[in-house]
Structures are given as structure tokens and as C-alpha cells.
Design a protein around this motif. Structure first.
Motif, PDB file in Angstrom:
ATOM      1  N   ALA A 179     -10.649   0.833   1.089  1.00  0.00           N
ATOM      2  CA  ALA A 179      -9.269   0.506   1.788  1.00  0.00           C
ATOM      3  C   ALA A 179      -8.436  -0.512   0.828  1.00  0.00           C
ATOM      4  N   ALA A 180      -7.225  -0.155   0.719  1.00  0.00           N
ATOM      5  CA  ALA A 180      -6.339  -1.018  -0.404  1.00  0.00           C
ATOM      6  C   ALA A 180      -5.744  -2.193   0.753  1.00  0.00           C
ATOM      7  N   VAL A 181      -6.128  -3.438   0.273  1.00  0.00           N
ATOM      8  CA  VAL A 181      -5.871  -4.768   1.066  1.00  0.00           C
ATOM      9  C   VAL A 181      -5.059  -5.623   0.223  1.00  0.00           C
ATOM     10  N   HIS A 182      -4.237  -6.315   0.936  1.00  0.00           N
ATOM     11  CA  HIS A 182      -3.435  -7.253   0.670  1.00  0.00           C
ATOM     12  C   HIS A 182      -4.155  -8.455  -0.193  1.00  0.00           C
ATOM     13  N   PRO A 183      -3.893  -9.144  -1.086  1.00  0.00           N
ATOM     14  CA  PRO A 183      -4.851 -10.271  -1.659  1.00  0.00           C
ATOM     15  C   PRO A 183      -4.969 -11.352  -0.877  1.00  0.00           C
ATOM     16  N   ASP A 184      -3.998 -11.615   0.131  1.00  0.00           N
ATOM     17  CA  ASP A 184      -4.284 -12.662   1.037  1.00  0.00           C
ATOM     18  C   ASP A 184      -4.921 -12.473   2.127  1.00  0.00           C
ATOM     19  N   SER A 185      -5.040 -11.077   2.292  1.00  0.00           N
ATOM     20  CA  SER A 185      -5.852 -10.658   3.542  1.00  0.00           C
ATOM     21  C   SER A 185      -7.350 -10.545   3.265  1.00  0.00           C
ATOM     22  N   LEU A 222      -5.063  -9.499  10.300  1.00  0.00           N
ATOM     23  CA  LEU A 222      -4.964  -9.134   8.840  1.00  0.00           C
ATOM     24  C   LEU A 222      -5.585  -7.755   8.538  1.00  0.00           C
ATOM     25  N   MET A 223      -6.428  -7.376   9.564  1.00  0.00           N
ATOM     26  CA  MET A 223      -7.063  -6.131   9.266  1.00  0.00           C
ATOM     27  C   MET A 223      -6.569  -5.072  10.261  1.00  0.00           C
ATOM     28  N   HIS A 224      -5.501  -5.193  10.943  1.00  0.00           N
ATOM     29  CA  HIS A 224      -4.863  -4.291  11.915  1.00  0.00           C
ATOM     30  C   HIS A 224      -4.614  -3.152  11.168  1.00  0.00           C
ATOM     31  N   VAL A 225      -3.781  -3.232  10.120  1.00  0.00           N
ATOM     32  CA  VAL A 225      -3.264  -2.240   9.271  1.00  0.00           C
ATOM     33  C   VAL A 225      -4.072  -1.338   8.765  1.00  0.00           C
ATOM     34  N   THR A 226      -5.306  -1.749   8.616  1.00  0.00           N
ATOM     35  CA  THR A 226      -6.564  -0.878   7.887  1.00  0.00           C
ATOM     36  C   THR A 226      -7.113   0.125   8.898  1.00  0.00           C
ATOM     37  N   LEU A 227      -7.266  -0.700  10.059  1.00  0.00           N
ATOM     38  CA  LEU A 227      -7.710   0.021  11.419  1.00  0.00           C
ATOM     39  C   LEU A 227      -6.641   0.898  11.723  1.00  0.00           C
ATOM     40  N   ASP A 228      -5.416   0.780  11.726  1.00  0.00           N
ATOM     41  CA  ASP A 228      -4.398   1.813  11.961  1.00  0.00           C
ATOM     42  C   ASP A 228      -4.625   2.983  10.807  1.00  0.00           C
ATOM     43  N   ALA A 229      -4.670   2.583   9.548  1.00  0.00           N
ATOM     44  CA  ALA A 229      -4.886   3.630   8.460  1.00  0.00           C
ATOM     45  C   ALA A 229      -6.158   4.786   8.581  1.00  0.00           C
ATOM     46  N   VAL A 230      -7.264   4.190   9.196  1.00  0.00           N
ATOM     47  CA  VAL A 230      -8.248   4.600   9.467  1.00  0.00           C
ATOM     48  C   VAL A 230      -7.943   5.728  10.629  1.00  0.00           C
ATOM     49  N   ALA A 231      -7.581   5.323  11.821  1.00  0.00           N
ATOM     50  CA  ALA A 231      -7.172   6.189  13.019  1.00  0.00           C
ATOM     51  C   ALA A 231      -5.898   7.298  12.493  1.00  0.00           C
ATOM     52  N   GLU A 232      -5.121   6.911  11.538  1.00  0.00           N
ATOM     53  CA  GLU A 232      -4.166   7.935  10.789  1.00  0.00           C
ATOM     54  C   GLU A 232      -5.227   9.008  10.067  1.00  0.00           C
ATOM     55  N   ALA A 292       2.123  -6.080   5.581  1.00  0.00           N
ATOM     56  CA  ALA A 292       1.949  -5.031   4.579  1.00  0.00           C
ATOM     57  C   ALA A 292       1.575  -3.751   5.019  1.00  0.00           C
ATOM     58  N   PRO A 293       1.693  -2.562   4.121  1.00  0.00           N
ATOM     59  CA  PRO A 293       1.283  -1.160   4.569  1.00  0.00           C
ATOM     60  C   PRO A 293      -0.072  -1.305   4.652  1.00  0.00           C
ATOM     61  N   GLY A 294      -0.895  -0.131   5.168  1.00  0.00           N
ATOM     62  CA  GLY A 294      -2.186   0.134   4.893  1.00  0.00           C
ATOM     63  C   GLY A 294      -2.401   1.510   4.342  1.00  0.00           C
ATOM     64  N   ARG A 295      -3.464   1.521   3.504  1.00  0.00           N
ATOM     65  CA  ARG A 295      -3.870   2.745   3.129  1.00  0.00           C
ATOM     66  C   ARG A 295      -5.630   2.886   3.004  1.00  0.00           C
ATOM     67  N   VAL A 296      -6.111   3.906   3.286  1.00  0.00           N
ATOM     68  CA  VAL A 296      -7.536   4.162   3.311  1.00  0.00           C
ATOM     69  C   VAL A 296      -7.705   5.443   2.586  1.00  0.00           C
ATOM     70  N   LEU A 297      -8.940   5.473   1.933  1.00  0.00           N
ATOM     71  CA  LEU A 297      -9.315   6.828   1.592  1.00  0.00           C
ATOM     72  C   LEU A 297     -10.862   6.949   2.157  1.00  0.00           C
ATOM     73  N   LEU A 298     -11.175   8.277   2.913  1.00  0.00           N
ATOM     74  CA  LEU A 298     -12.356   8.340   3.344  1.00  0.00           C
ATOM     75  C   LEU A 298     -13.027   9.654   2.345  1.00  0.00           C
ATOM     76  N   ARG A 299     -13.990   9.224   1.544  1.00  0.00           N
ATOM     77  CA  ARG A 299     -14.766   9.960   0.726  1.00  0.00           C
ATOM     78  C   ARG A 299     -15.981  10.748   1.520  1.00  0.00           C
ATOM     79  N   LEU A 300     -15.815  11.947   1.826  1.00  0.00           N
ATOM     80  CA  LEU A 300     -16.849  12.595   2.393  1.00  0.00           C
ATOM     81  C   LEU A 300     -17.644  13.655   1.606  1.00  0.00           C
TER      82      LEU A 300
END
Length: 466
Positions: free
Chosen positions: A300-306, A273-283, A382-390
Motif C-alpha cells: 500500500a502506498a501511504v501518505h507520510p503523515d498517515s 487516514l486509512m480509508h483511501v487504502t481500504l477503498d483501493a483494496v475494494a477497487e 490523498a489518493p490511494g494505491r495498492v498492489l495485491l501480489r498473488l
């Protein structure tokens, strides 16, 4: 006809053996991946309690207890193998059902296949029947078992193992329906490990595999089970998922559309359930130089079930108590990825878990639950999306349509072989031979060579035995 009757008649018929080439190839890929994770767990002794108990159960020398050089009853061997396949949480996942398919199919196929001296082609057909069963039974109620605090892999996996065993034991349709009915009374698998970091989840596929074989044996001996075990008023779905399900939801398209080709091979040894977030971070990091000291916040945007499983409660997820606890922590795993540039088996070692810098960075990972209607059909797809605020106001975004390893972004043969080789970490010639034989399973006269190779490769190194 009930769902159990339709499943039984199809599973015993020509459909599994006559599956399209891509289905049989997919089944072999997943069996190979599962043997790799089982060997890794045996080599590192992470599933030692289950292996110890399996050896103690003894019984007739029907099947190999991997990593021990010993044989025991098929039931005992399946208990050990099911736990071994799943112990590292590196085994495959079917997104629609959120089940670890190979962890319940492989142990029953290997144990009963050895017991009866089945050919590789017969074992492969039984495995296809098992894959279709576990994926379909679980996907009929997406996230239904998890919502009720149950592990779908065990709740549905026992049905799959019963089908695999029934086909290899050459039961008729009536006895196979009985086996499914009996298996349903052994379904369960509590998710309470999420509250403590305990290792009970590792055992669930072992329980399911062993219980499915027992169900088939009991049916063969004359015990009966309800044919309405799935959709009945007190059946699997009503009792354990709290839903009413029509039989057609399980069997629609059976033998025409193949769930075996829609199972995800994991690139990370952690909760799917967190693989897509890890992939989004790598992207997000691709093409950017980011120092961890610059990271103010990760969103990280996360599906409610995850979110309910890998993100909450946030304060506890930032500081997991055990390695297995960390495998279900999205904030901690994201932090480890940012610090190390990868997520591997070593990421979740006890030594890695003690690093204060990971916990400190994990506290800066924030999750935003996305509306279910916009986040994909099911959590694991589900798709994955993250924002890195620097520091300095820079923001880097990472988006992926789904997790790597899934049917739309599959691992190629090179990547799969690399994962298998790394997991086995044994003699290169024996490793290559095992891979070749599993990929060509249909041509094997029996399972003796495959079992012997996997057994030798799964034995702990001398320093790990002490």
C-alpha cells in the motif's frame, strides 16, 4: 483585526443563517450522521464512562443526557454527547484540518439549544458557524497539531463549541472574542493513546464541547480572554502547533467559500487516514476472484503523515491490542477487509480482534511511504494505491483518487440514510421520524422532539444494560 475578532463578528452576524441552501443541507446531513453515531454508541454502551460521569455531574435540567432518559446541565450533556458521537470513530472528518467536525459542533448545539429553547433555524445557524470555525482553525495548519502529538479535534474543537454556544446564548462580539480567548486555554488532546490503544481519544470531543460551553458562560459572566488567542506569540498555533500563522489564513473567504460542504462522511468506522487504502483494496478486488490463500503480499502506498499514525510500528499494527487500537491499524483493517469482504462495526468487536487469521494476513501487508509532494495536498485527501501480489506471479492493482464520502466522492442520500438506519438499529418509525426532523431542522420550533427521539433510541437494550 485578529482572527478571533473576525470569526466572532461573522459568527454572530447574518452570514451563518443566510448560508446558501447547499451549505445548510450539508450541515443537516452531518448533524444527522452524528446523531446516528451517537445513538449507536449509546445503544452499545461503548461510551458508558462518559455517560455515567455526565449523569453524576447533575446540575439544572437544561439538556438531555442521551440514552438515559435524564436531563442535566448543558455542560454535562455536551460531555456525554461529544464522547458518544466520536466513540466508534464513525463520525465525519474534515480532510484539510483532519478534525471530526460534528463531534464538537453537535454536542454544543444540542445542549445549549435545548437550554435556551432555541428554534431549529437558530440551532442550524449556530451549527454552520461552528462547522466553519473548527474546519478553518484546523486547516490553517494542516497536520500541525498531529505532528506535535495533539488531537486537532480537541485543540480546535473547543473554539468551535465556544462559537456555537456564544451564538445561541446571544453574546455580543466582545464577549464572544473573550469566549474564544478563554477556550484557547483549554485546548489540548494528547495522541498518546496511539501507543497503548487506550480510549482517551473518544473523550476529546466531549472535553472540547463542554469546555467551549464553559468558556462562553465565563465570558458572559465577565471573564476575559486574549483576542490574539489564535495567532499571538503564545497563542494556539505557536504553542500547540509550533507555527506562526497569519490571521488571514483562518478567515480568508469566510462567508464566501464554505468548508461545511467539504466534510467527509465516513463509510468505515475507523481512522480516516486509512480509508483511501481500504477503498483501493475494494477497487482492486472489483471484477476479480481472489482467495486469501493466494495473497503473498499487499503493498500500500501511504501518505507520510498517515503512515506515522496508522502504519507504524509495523509489528504492533499487525497485532492490535484493543478494538480501538485496531481502528488505527491499516495492516489489520486491510486484512479484515480481504477476509470478510467488508469493514463494519462488527469488524472491530473484541471477538473479531482475537482472530489469528487476520493477524497472520496483516503481517503480509507492507506500506510504502510516498513522497509528500506526489501524494496529495493533505493526508486525508490523498489518493490511494495498492498492489495485491498473488501466488503464481499475478499482480492486481487498485487505485482511487480519494476516499469515498469526501466532497469529490460523496455518499448519496440513500447511502447516508442506510448508514444512519444501521447505526440507530431501533424502531423504524422513530428512526425515520428522527431523520426527517433533522433534515428539516430549520422548520423545528425547538429541539424537544429531536432530543426525545434520540434519547429513546440511544438507550441500551435490556441485555446490554446488564
Amino acid at each position: 483585526m485578529t482572527a478571533a475578532r473576525v470569526l466572532a463578528e461573522w459568527a454572530l452576524g447574518p452570514g451563518p443563517a443566510g448560508a446558501p441552501p447547499e451549505v445548510r443541507e450539508a450541515a443537516c446531513r452531518h448533524l444527522l450522521d452524528g446523531l446516528g453515531t451517537a445513538v449507536a454508541a449509546g445503544r452499545t454502551r461503548i461510551a458508558a464512562p462518559a455517560v455515567t460521569v455526565a449523569r453524576g455531574l447533575g446540575g439544572p435540567a437544561e439538556a438531555t443526557v442521551l440514552g438515559t432518559g435524564e436531563r442535566g446541565s448543558a455542560v454535562a450533556a455536551a460531555l456525554a454527547t461529544g464522547t458518544l458521537v466520536h466513540a466508534l470513530d464513525f463520525d465525519d472528518t474534515h480532510a484539510g484540518g483532519l478534525v471530526h467536525a460534528t463531534a464538537v459542533v453537535l454536542p454544543a448545539a444540542l445542549a445549549v439549544g435545548e437550554e435556551v429553547g432555541a428554534s431549529g433555524a437558530e440551532v442550524l445557524a449556530a451549527a454552520v458557524a461552528g462547522y466553519e470555525t473548527v474546519c478553518r482553525v484546523a486547516a490553517a495548519v494542516p497536520h500541525g497539531f498531529h505532528t506535535r502529538g495533539l488531537h486537532a479535534t480537541m485543540s480546535c474543537g473547543v473554539m468551535s463549541a465556544a462559537v456555537v454556544a456564544a451564538r445561541l446564548l446571544r453574546l455580543d462580539a466582545d464577549r464572544t472574542v473573550d469566549a474564544l480567548g478563554i477556550a484557547g486555554s483549554q485546548a489540548g488532546g494528547l495522541l498518546e493513546f496511539l501507543s497503548t490503544g487506550a480510549s482517551t481519544k473518544q473523550l476529546h470531543p466531549g472535553f472540547a464541547s463542554a469546555s467551549g460551553i464553559l468558556a462562553a458562560r465565563l465570558a458572559a459572566a465577565g471573564a476575559t480572554g486574549p483576542d490574539s488567542v489564535l495567532e499571538g506569540p503564545h497563542g494556539l498555533y505557536a504553542a500547540l502547533a509550533g507555527r506562526t500563522v497569519d490571521a488571514g489564513a483562518v478567515t480568508a473567504g469566510l462567508g464566501e467559500s464554505w468548508e461545511t460542504t467539504r466534510i467527509t462522511v465516513k463509510p468505515y468506522p475507523a481512522c480516516q487516514l486509512m480509508h483511501v487504502t481500504l477503498d483501493a483494496v475494494a477497487e482492486a478486488l472489483r471484477g476479480h476472484e481472489v482467495r486469501v490463500s493466494e495473497v503473498i503480499e499487499v503493498v500500500a502506498a501511504v501518505h507520510p503523515d498517515s503512515a506515522a499514525i496508522v502504519c507504524e510500528p509495523a509489528e504492533r499494527k499487525a497485532r492490535p491490542r484493543t478494538p480501538y487500537d485496531a481502528k488505527f491499524s491499516l495492516p489489520w483493517s486491510v486484512a479484515a477487509l480481504l477476509l470478510d469482504g467488508e469493514v463494519t462495526l462488527a469488524t472491530y468487536s473484541p471477538q473479531s480482534l482475537r482472530r489469528p487469521e487476520v493477524a497472520e494476513l496483516a503481517a503480509r501487508v507492507r506500506t510504502v511511504v510516498t513522497p509528500a509532494g506526489t501524494s496529495g495536498t493533505v493526508a486525508a485527501d490523498a489518493p490511494g494505491r495498492v498492489l495485491l501480489r498473488l501466488a503464481g506471479g499475478r499482480v492486481i492493482e487498485g487505485r482511487v483518487p480519494g476516499s469515498v464520502g469526501g466532497p469529490d466522492r460523496p455518499l448519496g442520500d440513500i447511502e447516508l440514510d442506510a448508514k444512519f438506519t444501521a447505526n440507530v438499529a431501533g424502531d423504524p418509525k422513530e428512526t425515520a421520524e428522527l431523520a426527517r426532523r433533522v433534515r428539516g431542522l430549520a422548520d423545528e420550533p425547538d429541539l424537544s422532539t429531536i432530543a426525545a427521539l434520540a434519547d429513546r433510541l440511544a438507550r441500551p437494550a435490556p441485555e446490554e444494560q446488564r
